[in-house]
Design a protein around this motif. Sequence first.
Motif, mmCIF file in Angstrom:
data_model
loop_
_atom_site.group_PDB
_atom_site.id
_atom_site.type_symbol
_atom_site.label_atom_id
_atom_site.label_comp_id
_atom_site.label_asym_id
_atom_site.label_seq_id
_atom_site.Cartn_x
_atom_site.Cartn_y
_atom_site.Cartn_z
ATOM 1 N N PHE B 231 0.767 -1.071 -0.292
ATOM 2 C CA PHE B 231 0.232 -0.185 -0.138
ATOM 3 C C PHE B 231 0.470 1.566 0.097
ATOM 4 O O PHE B 231 0.530 2.180 -0.985
ATOM 5 C CB PHE B 231 -0.756 0.433 0.931
ATOM 6 C CG PHE B 231 -1.709 1.297 1.621
ATOM 7 C CD1 PHE B 231 -3.147 1.065 0.069
ATOM 8 C CD2 PHE B 231 -1.573 2.248 2.289
ATOM 9 C CE1 PHE B 231 -4.147 2.274 0.867
ATOM 10 C CE2 PHE B 231 -3.115 2.978 2.062
ATOM 11 C CZ PHE B 231 -3.643 2.721 1.420
ATOM 12 N N ALA B 232 2.029 1.909 0.701
ATOM 13 C CA ALA B 232 2.495 2.356 0.719
ATOM 14 C C ALA B 232 3.180 2.708 -0.534
ATOM 15 O O ALA B 232 3.313 3.970 -0.756
ATOM 16 C CB ALA B 232 3.397 2.204 1.884
ATOM 17 N N ILE B 233 4.203 1.798 -0.543
ATOM 18 C CA ILE B 233 4.852 1.695 -2.142
ATOM 19 C C ILE B 233 3.638 1.834 -3.244
ATOM 20 O O ILE B 233 4.148 3.736 -3.565
ATOM 21 C CB ILE B 233 4.859 0.074 -2.048
ATOM 22 C CG1 ILE B 233 6.236 0.009 -1.872
ATOM 23 C CG2 ILE B 233 6.042 0.570 -3.946
ATOM 24 C CD1 ILE B 233 7.286 0.677 -1.712
ATOM 25 N N SER B 234 2.140 1.768 -3.682
ATOM 26 C CA SER B 234 1.427 2.132 -4.447
ATOM 27 C C SER B 234 1.072 3.654 -3.888
ATOM 28 O O SER B 234 1.233 4.493 -5.391
ATOM 29 C CB SER B 234 0.201 1.211 -3.853
ATOM 30 O OG SER B 234 -1.082 1.565 -4.567
ATOM 31 N N HIS B 235 0.858 3.849 -3.325
ATOM 32 C CA HIS B 235 0.712 5.192 -3.131
ATOM 33 C C HIS B 235 2.032 6.285 -2.683
ATOM 34 O O HIS B 235 1.945 7.737 -2.535
ATOM 35 C CB HIS B 235 -0.196 5.522 -1.255
ATOM 36 C CG HIS B 235 -1.138 5.209 -1.740
ATOM 37 N ND1 HIS B 235 -2.371 6.132 -2.324
ATOM 38 C CD2 HIS B 235 -1.732 4.256 -1.640
ATOM 39 C CE1 HIS B 235 -3.699 5.298 -2.627
ATOM 40 N NE2 HIS B 235 -3.392 3.918 -1.794
ATOM 41 N N GLY B 236 3.010 5.845 -3.256
ATOM 42 C CA GLY B 236 4.426 6.815 -2.622
ATOM 43 C C GLY B 236 4.498 7.819 -1.191
ATOM 44 O O GLY B 236 4.745 8.649 -1.502
#
Lengths: 420, 350
Positions: B231-236
Amino acid sequence: MLIRAKATTALLAACGLAVGGCGGGGPQSSSERITNGKVVLAVLNDQSGVYADLSGKNSVEAVKLAVADYQKKYGDAAVAKTIEVVSADHQNKPDIANNKAQELYDRQRADVILDVPTSSAALAVATQAAAKKRLFIAVSPATTALTGKACNKYTFHYAYDTWMLANGTGRTVTQQGAREWYIVYPDYAFGQDMEKSFTQAIQSAGGHVIAADPTPFPNDNFSTFLIKATTLKPKPQVLGTMQAGGDLVNLVKQYNQFRLREQGITLSTGLMFITDIHSLGPDAFAGTQFTDAWYWNFDERNRQWADRFTAATGTRPSFAHAANYSAALQYLEAVQRAGTDDADAVVTAMEGYTFDDVFARHAAIRAADHRVTHDVYLAEVKPKADVTRDWDYEKIVQTIPADRAFRPVAESAAAGCTLG
Amino acid sequence: MIRWLLTRIATGSPWARYGLLLAGLLLAGSLPWFVYPPVAMDIACWALFAMSLDLLLGYTGLLSFGHAAFWGGSAYVTGVVAIRSGLPFPVAVLAGTAAAMLLAVPIGYLATRRTGIYFAMVTLAFAQMLYFVANQWRDLTGGENGLQGVPRFLPGVDLSDPFYFYYAGLPMVLAGIWVAWRIVHSPFGHVLVAVRDNPARARALGYPVVRYKVTVFVLSAGLAGLAGGVFAISHGFASLEDVYWTTSGQVVMISILGGIGTLWGSVLGAILVVRLQDALAMSGFDGIGIVTGSIFVAVILLFRHGLWGTTRDLLASARTRLDAGRLAGSPHTERPHELAADGQVVQPQR
């Protein structure tokens, strides 16, 4: 119906992606002067929380005024024939701002995002702007990081910043003899940056910051800090509050209830909008000096625009409203000069441009750090007795000329901005 | 046709199960063609997150009200690793997952000493502690500003387009879902169900109940961490919102909407809640909380076992009728053992 339309769009987009292969991004042919056949201006700001009054939905109206002016000025010669204004609420949260910015660029095809109060949210949008290679004109966030380590090719900083406020208010108040300061600031990017800028400005003017305390954001109860102000040794002469919007209103209410002014601690506000004065009445602030980026009752030109704004919204404009109008107008003018809404071409058209409009006097868009410089004003809140008409709350003490009002380019470079 | 299919599903025919699995994989694979790709990734992450909670809530009878600690803790660790080391994103996500599991060891060890509402409160308290640590440790987490500009790096692939990132992140989520499925269908998983239904009897049979609880707590935290990292990578982006109690609340809601003790219900719940929030936000409607809240109340009142659970109950009663019909003909038909364990009515413990 809507869902089906969306699914169809998604399917078409997906087909486009499949045909376009691994190119990524939307298809853009160079012969197309206006992408998607329209220019989309997106206003991303707080529409229901503590910063809703000072900018909020009325900034969308201000941007619409700019669109109308652009269309009236150029008529059939306008490069941007179809202009759409969209808006979204980021609730002052950086994660929501991050997602909304991504959506505005991707789904609504926004060519530029305007406004974005709350510095932490603005920093997130600046990151998205750089990633999506689309414009972001930061109108109402204050952090100098936007022209420092977070600066990028597609981000411009428009109305004001913490350096400009500290330079106007912190220095002037200290030079007038208030040497001992107690600073309270909201604990996020804006407040931290304000605290830093004010401490620097106060110290360079010969003053001294006794203590500086972060407060939660947003916050209702400031009594801890107000009591602490009276117990500090040496006793501060000034309570410097870096709160903004609804928080500032709360703090000032409590400052008056605790009768700090009677105990010899005057109030100095880092950032104040005319909407804050209006919500508490001028007497709550009377005599307070602050730096203003624009005042509606400054001259005839401002008054005329303010009347148009009032006709559209029923309220008087804050400087953020005027600045959003100006930013939208200057963006459209840049599209007109570039002959396209291609982001790189518009950035080139904006860099180094000098202009003069109802908000920004003697204005220039610096190419080196994308800071927009213009005249700013040192203002004082009038006591109620001197207020002759509605919203006539300010006396302009002094105009700080554009070239001295903002952080010099060399300091931006030292802070980490390496454009061009 | 449909009747035939339903009959197959109801009787637990293996072909019907493979068919369902294939349909699920097709749905997962084609999701970003129908919904905005970042939203599709959100659905996948929340589905795995809810599943991780379901391991505790549905299968072990422990309501964790602090799962945001593992989701958000992993989001921060993933972000910090991705930003500072420049390693490919799956490595960062695995680092986040490992961190979440490490974090879960002391929390799980202490929290599982209690059950019911006390367990929920202890986990909530730990999650809030982590929230304040994340808020104060500004050099590392960015405090209120959040951790911004988390890169999506994978050598040789341009992942800047969320459409492509979905296919890079999905295998990690699917692997997490597979792990959850394996846990539930292993002997270990069956012991968990026994612990849920009758801890005293499980102990009497010689199972170390506390150790089982701590183990599943850590595994669950790992899956939540995996989801949070992607999730964190997806949203940056990793923000305080990720470790806040509202996130813990949302995942409990998704899990219950879909149906606890079902695993797949979490997927349904995630699709429903994330899509609904997205549609409401896009339409400019302010009262997202009111709508999701009303749906939650309606589901609790009308479908006691959630969307998936209620569907399964209906199928189960259909199966009973079919079995009754078949039993009349051939008295030796056995009911599949696995389904009997799986198809129980779930009653979370107090």
